[in-house]
Design a protein around this motif. Structure first.
Motif, PDB file in Angstrom:
ATOM      1  N   TYR A   1       0.889  -1.119  -0.010  1.00 27.78           N
ATOM      2  CA  TYR A   1       0.135  -0.093  -0.198  1.00 27.78           C
ATOM      3  C   TYR A   1       0.702   1.301   0.089  1.00 27.78           C
ATOM      4  N   SER A   2       0.462   2.379  -0.457  1.00 24.80           N
ATOM      5  CA  SER A   2       1.093   3.481  -0.557  1.00 24.80           C
ATOM      6  C   SER A   2       1.580   4.269   0.657  1.00 24.80           C
ATOM      7  N   THR A   3       1.178   4.149   1.639  1.00 20.50           N
ATOM      8  CA  THR A   3       1.640   4.539   2.699  1.00 20.50           C
ATOM      9  C   THR A   3       2.591   3.832   3.710  1.00 20.50           C
ATOM     10  N   TRP A   4       3.189   2.905   3.032  1.00 19.74           N
ATOM     11  CA  TRP A   4       4.014   1.689   3.923  1.00 19.74           C
ATOM     12  C   TRP A   4       4.944   2.408   4.841  1.00 19.74           C
ATOM     13  N   PHE A   5       5.589   3.557   4.058  1.00 21.72           N
ATOM     14  CA  PHE A   5       6.724   4.264   4.855  1.00 21.72           C
ATOM     15  C   PHE A   5       6.258   4.921   5.828  1.00 21.72           C
ATOM     16  N   ASP A   6       5.024   5.426   6.045  1.00 23.67           N
ATOM     17  CA  ASP A   6       4.501   6.451   7.035  1.00 23.67           C
ATOM     18  C   ASP A   6       4.525   5.902   8.257  1.00 23.67           C
ATOM     19  N   CYS A   7       4.578   6.565   9.326  1.00 24.45           N
ATOM     20  CA  CYS A   7       4.874   6.143  10.713  1.00 24.45           C
ATOM     21  C   CYS A   7       2.988   5.805  11.293  1.00 24.45           C
ATOM     22  N   CYS A   8       2.852   5.267  12.270  1.00 20.31           N
ATOM     23  CA  CYS A   8       1.547   5.114  12.689  1.00 20.31           C
ATOM     24  C   CYS A   8       0.833   6.118  13.380  1.00 20.31           C
ATOM     25  N   GLY A   9       1.506   7.017  13.655  1.00 16.36           N
ATOM     26  CA  GLY A   9       0.744   8.195  14.488  1.00 16.36           C
ATOM     27  C   GLY A   9       1.075   8.354  15.771  1.00 16.36           C
ATOM     28  N   PHE A  10       2.040   7.444  16.303  1.00 17.26           N
ATOM     29  CA  PHE A  10       2.024   7.330  17.880  1.00 17.26           C
ATOM     30  C   PHE A  10       2.425   8.539  18.503  1.00 17.26           C
ATOM     31  N   GLY A  11       3.693   8.967  17.923  1.00 23.04           N
ATOM     32  CA  GLY A  11       3.966  10.540  18.425  1.00 23.04           C
ATOM     33  C   GLY A  11       4.560  10.494  19.717  1.00 23.04           C
ATOM     34  N   PHE A  12       4.533   9.588  20.727  1.00 24.52           N
ATOM     35  CA  PHE A  12       5.253   9.630  21.961  1.00 24.52           C
ATOM     36  C   PHE A  12       4.413  10.568  22.836  1.00 24.52           C
ATOM     37  N   ARG A  13       4.543  11.887  23.038  1.00 24.11           N
ATOM     38  CA  ARG A  13       3.572  12.631  23.730  1.00 24.11           C
ATOM     39  C   ARG A  13       2.040  12.655  23.154  1.00 24.11           C
ATOM     40  N   HIS A  14       2.191  12.645  21.898  1.00 24.05           N
ATOM     41  CA  HIS A  14       0.783  12.866  21.229  1.00 24.05           C
ATOM     42  C   HIS A  14      -0.318  11.775  21.635  1.00 24.05           C
ATOM     43  N   ILE A  15       0.270  10.457  21.612  1.00 22.53           N
ATOM     44  CA  ILE A  15      -0.680   9.320  21.993  1.00 22.53           C
ATOM     45  C   ILE A  15      -1.227   9.440  23.302  1.00 22.53           C
ATOM     46  N   LEU A  16      -0.466  10.262  24.329  1.00 21.49           N
ATOM     47  CA  LEU A  16      -0.810  10.357  25.650  1.00 21.49           C
ATOM     48  C   LEU A  16      -1.411  11.730  25.827  1.00 21.49           C
ATOM     49  N   VAL A  17      -1.093  12.803  25.183  1.00 22.39           N
ATOM     50  CA  VAL A  17      -1.836  14.258  25.572  1.00 22.39           C
ATOM     51  C   VAL A  17      -2.097  14.788  24.450  1.00 22.39           C
ATOM     52  N   SER A  18      -1.911  14.381  23.297  1.00 24.85           N
ATOM     53  CA  SER A  18      -2.356  15.192  21.715  1.00 24.85           C
ATOM     54  C   SER A  18      -2.954  14.143  20.833  1.00 24.85           C
ATOM     55  N   ARG A  19      -3.954  13.448  21.720  1.00 22.49           N
ATOM     56  CA  ARG A  19      -4.586  12.135  20.842  1.00 22.49           C
ATOM     57  C   ARG A  19      -5.158  12.457  19.735  1.00 22.49           C
ATOM     58  N   ASP A  20      -5.761  13.543  19.538  1.00 26.96           N
ATOM     59  CA  ASP A  20      -6.390  13.714  18.333  1.00 26.96           C
ATOM     60  C   ASP A  20      -5.665  13.509  16.907  1.00 26.96           C
ATOM     61  N   PHE A  21      -4.277  14.034  17.072  1.00 29.63           N
ATOM     62  CA  PHE A  21      -3.424  13.880  16.049  1.00 29.63           C
ATOM     63  C   PHE A  21      -2.909  12.362  15.654  1.00 29.63           C
ATOM     64  N   SER A  22      -2.738  11.424  16.869  1.00 30.27           N
ATOM     65  CA  SER A  22      -2.574   9.979  16.765  1.00 30.27           C
ATOM     66  C   SER A  22      -3.777   9.299  16.125  1.00 30.27           C
ATOM     67  N   ARG A  23      -4.798   9.627  16.564  1.00 28.46           N
ATOM     68  CA  ARG A  23      -6.350   9.039  16.017  1.00 28.46           C
ATOM     69  C   ARG A  23      -6.201   9.331  14.577  1.00 28.46           C
ATOM     70  N   SER A  24      -6.341  10.815  14.220  1.00 35.51           N
ATOM     71  CA  SER A  24      -6.340  11.025  12.582  1.00 35.51           C
ATOM     72  C   SER A  24      -5.404  10.476  11.868  1.00 35.51           C
ATOM     73  N   PHE A  25      -4.049  10.584  12.260  1.00 42.87           N
ATOM     74  CA  PHE A  25      -3.112  10.213  11.477  1.00 42.87           C
ATOM     75  C   PHE A  25      -3.066   8.562  11.159  1.00 42.87           C
ATOM     76  N   SER A  26      -3.264   7.908  12.276  1.00 42.07           N
ATOM     77  CA  SER A  26      -3.505   6.394  12.211  1.00 42.07           C
ATOM     78  C   SER A  26      -4.561   5.960  11.077  1.00 42.07           C
ATOM     79  N   VAL A  27      -5.647   6.651  11.471  1.00 45.86           N
ATOM     80  CA  VAL A  27      -6.831   6.054  10.440  1.00 45.86           C
ATOM     81  C   VAL A  27      -6.854   6.466   9.301  1.00 45.86           C
TER      82      VAL A  27
END
Ligand code: SF4
Ligand code: SF4
Lengths: 240, 396
Positions: free
Chosen positions: B256-282
């Motif tokens: 798939y075309s976004t194989w290289f992309d990260c998962c959206g975890f983001g370290f601080r994002h998954i804990l305190v800026s979760r909107d980013f992690s959710r959106s990127f991951s999905v």
């Protein structure tokens, strides 16, 4: 068109009242880091880092701007970025594919450390709500624990978090590896290990960093650590 | 205008020549420092397996006598991940050590909050390595971030004598030696190297399964030349990690075309800026996988990736996004293929996205298996047994 409230203001106006010398002092601190010469060699301004960057897709954020500002030694812009941009980075290091062998992600790591060390207000804001995680990692040596899975902490993960927290004790005991029957830490950690970890925190001065961003948290941690160290026979150690 | 014949990237194979590698082999420098008395370098125990890395160098991977550097996120929130790694070791009768004298690498916090520094990070790494050395076992790292971070620590310690000097002082105070293993090994490299032996013991047919793969950023982007590559997998244009394992199990891997992309975890994002992690991951991962491949499952090999890709789908569903893709680690799917229990070993009840359709497709009666787990859980609840033992989990 309405102005985007999330837009990054690079005009320099926002921090015009901060003395240039102060901005320069912070940039000098960034440049004095031992890693500096391994993370920035100049910038082609090619934008390859931006194409690979997840944060650039969702925020007004650009690793290219950070690398450029650093390479041009733009003191004002570096100050703005240290305050308003570095905390958007996901630290994924996708930008390590830079053709100039820069690592914008590592430049950001260093900038964050300087922001924390100097207790910048924006660093404190970025880490608001993060204190319980720092407490966990510093005091137990394991960053996340099963008992963090509470519905109010992860409301957007749905009802299954409640199911886990309701069954936590039993489900932890229903794990075959004996080291995993814990709820407050990821696995069973010996007392000796924790004491050694506290000694590392003490000898490397990281508690000072925590004091810079969250004094309350610092005091709680110091209490916990000094008591444990004292019990282990290190009664002469103080974090103050 | 020059017209070049179009050769599809996937059809092109690359064979790297280690003599032409553009980077130093850090392991030579590690051994040189051993000669100079700077540290002890424990060797990969024999017999070991061999795989190639990005520039064609050989990486030694231990079979057994392994010291398992656990992951706080795996053990804490997706414990079937680590349990499956141990189960695989037990199934092959291999000697391994699950230590209690181990801290997390603390890099998750470092990347999230910067409330640490290079000396502390290096000392934490070396304290764990010294503990492994003392036990006589060789470290295998469960977390992708710990793995990438420890390689960065190794790089920094090799190139910064001043950092080495500072860390040496700390280790002396702790009464521990300076130890740097001959190789830094991620558990998924062990799973990959064991793939043929796993396939020989496979009892669940997975040939009807299509999977997508998400490689962890800190596995193949940090100190990238140390990741496993194989000319038979993506023509060695990308890391073979996970994909090689899945192919050995008979699973079709869709690209798939976004194989290289990260998962959206983001370290601080998954804990305190979760909107980013959710959106990127999905939006950048799950939806793209479903639109371009429509797989039965996605497989990854790191703590943050399993967590983010799996947990983020709940909110995606609420927004009517194309989600519903089960997420497992390579250790879990390998154990499942060899007949491990989906709840007693894989502990799938800790995962969020519904995986029952996938289980049904490979012929697993998940209702029966869940009932079996519940029987054991009820015994624990009633105080009739203290824990679920390995024997309980392994009995047929
Ligand atoms: S940092 Fe590297 S990748 Fe990014 S713009 Fe500059 S040269 Fe290009
Ligand atoms: S490390 Fe930061 S700047 Fe670099 S690609 Fe990742 S999110 Fe972007």
């Amino acid at each position: 068109m309405a102005l985007n409230p999330m837009a990054l203001d690079l005009s320099g106006k926002k921090y015009a009242n901060v003395a240039y010398e102060e901005k320069e002092r912070l940039f000098d601190e960034v440049k004095a880091d031992d890693r500096w010469h391994h993370v920035l060699y100049g910038c082609y301004e090619c934008g390859i880092c931006v194409a690979a960057c997840p944060s650039a897709r969702f925020y007004d954020f650009s690793p290219r701007v950070i690398a450029q500002a650093a390479a041009r030694e733009d003191v004002d812009l570096m100050y703005t970025l240290m305050n308003d941009s570095v905390w958007d980075c996901s630290q994924c290091f996708s930008c390590d594919r830079c053709p100039r062998q820069n690592s914008p992600g590592q430049i950001i790591t260093i900038m964050r450390e300087v922001a924390v060390k100097n207790g910048l207000k924006t660093a404190k804001e970025a880490l608001e709500g993060y204190g319980r995680i720092i407490y966990k990692i510093m005091s137990t040596g394991s960053q996340v624990s099963p008992d963090m899975l509470q519905p109010n902490a992860f409301p957007d993960w749905g009802g299954h978090v409640k199911e886990i927290s309701d069954n936590l004790d039993v489900w932890r005991k229903a794990l075959p590896p004996e080291t995993l029957h814990t709820t407050e830490t990821g696995w069973k950690i010996t007392d000796k290990t924790i004491v050694e970890l506290y000694l590392i925190w003490h000898m490397t001065g990281v508690m000072k960093l925590i004091e810079g961003v969250d004094e309350g948290l610092f005091m709680i941690l110091v209490d916990v650590m000094e008591e444990r160290l004292e019990e282990a026979g290190y009664d002469d150690i103080s974090f103050d | 205008m020059i017209h070049l014949p179009i050769v599809k990237a996937v059809d092109r194979k690359f064979e790297a020549n280690p003599d032409e590698a553009p980077t130093e082999d850090i392991r030579d420098a590690v051994l040189q420092l051993e000669k100079e008395g700077e540290w002890i370098v424990p060797r990969v125990p024999e017999p070991y397996m061999e795989e190639k890395t990005k520039f064609g160098r050989i990486k030694k991977i231990p079979v057994e006598k392994t010291w398992h550097h656990k992951s706080c996120g795996q053990c804490g929130h997706i414990p079937g991940y680590s349990t499956s790694i141990f189960w695989l070791n037990r199934a092959f009768g291999l000697d391994y050590h699950d230590p209690m004298d181990q801290t997390s690498c603390t890099a998750w916090n470092y990347y999230a909050s910067a409330t640490s520094n290079p000396e502390a990070q290096a000392a934490v790494a070396l304290r764990n390595f010294a503990s492994a050395y003392k036990s006589g076992y060789f470290p295998v790292i469960h977390c992708g971030t710990s793995f990438g971070h420890y390689k960065e620590v190794r790089h920094a310690l090799v190139h910064q004598p001043e950092l080495r000097r500072k860390v040496k002082k700390i280790m002396e105070k702790l009464g521990m030696p300076m130890v740097m293993p001959e190789e830094i090994i991620h558990y998924s490299e062990w799973v990959l190297a064991m793939r043929k032996r796993i396939a020989e013991r496979q009892v669940i047919d997975m040939s009807m399964i299509t999977a997508t793969v998400h490689p962890a950023c800190h596995y193949h982007k940090l100190i990238e030349e140390d990741a496993i590559y194989d000319s038979e997998i993506y023509g060695a244009q990308r890391s073979a990690i996970i994909t090689s394992t899945l192919k050995a199990l008979g699973i079709t891997v869709g690209d798939y075309s976004t194989w290289f992309d990260c998962c959206g975890f983001g370290f601080r994002h998954i804990l305190v800026s979760r909107d980013f992690s959710r959106s990127f991951s999905v939006q950048r991962k799950i939806e793209v996988m479903i639109e371009e491949v429509n797989p039965d499952i996605t497989i990854t090999h790191d703590t943050g990736c399993v967590t983010t890709l799996d947990q983020s789908q709940f909110a995606g569903k609420a927004h009517g996004k194309k989600v519903g893709l089960p997420v497992l680690s390579d250790s879990q799917i390998a154990a499942l293929a060899m007949g491990a229990h989906p709840y007693k070993v894989l502990q799938l009840h800790w995962h969020n996205t519904d995986n029952t359709r996938f289980l049904e497709k490979i012929g697993i009666d998940h209702e029966k298996m869940w009932a079996e787990f519940q029987v054991e859980a009820d015994k624990i609840k009633r105080g009739e047994m203290p824990y679920l033992t390995w024997e309980d989990a392994e009995k047929k």
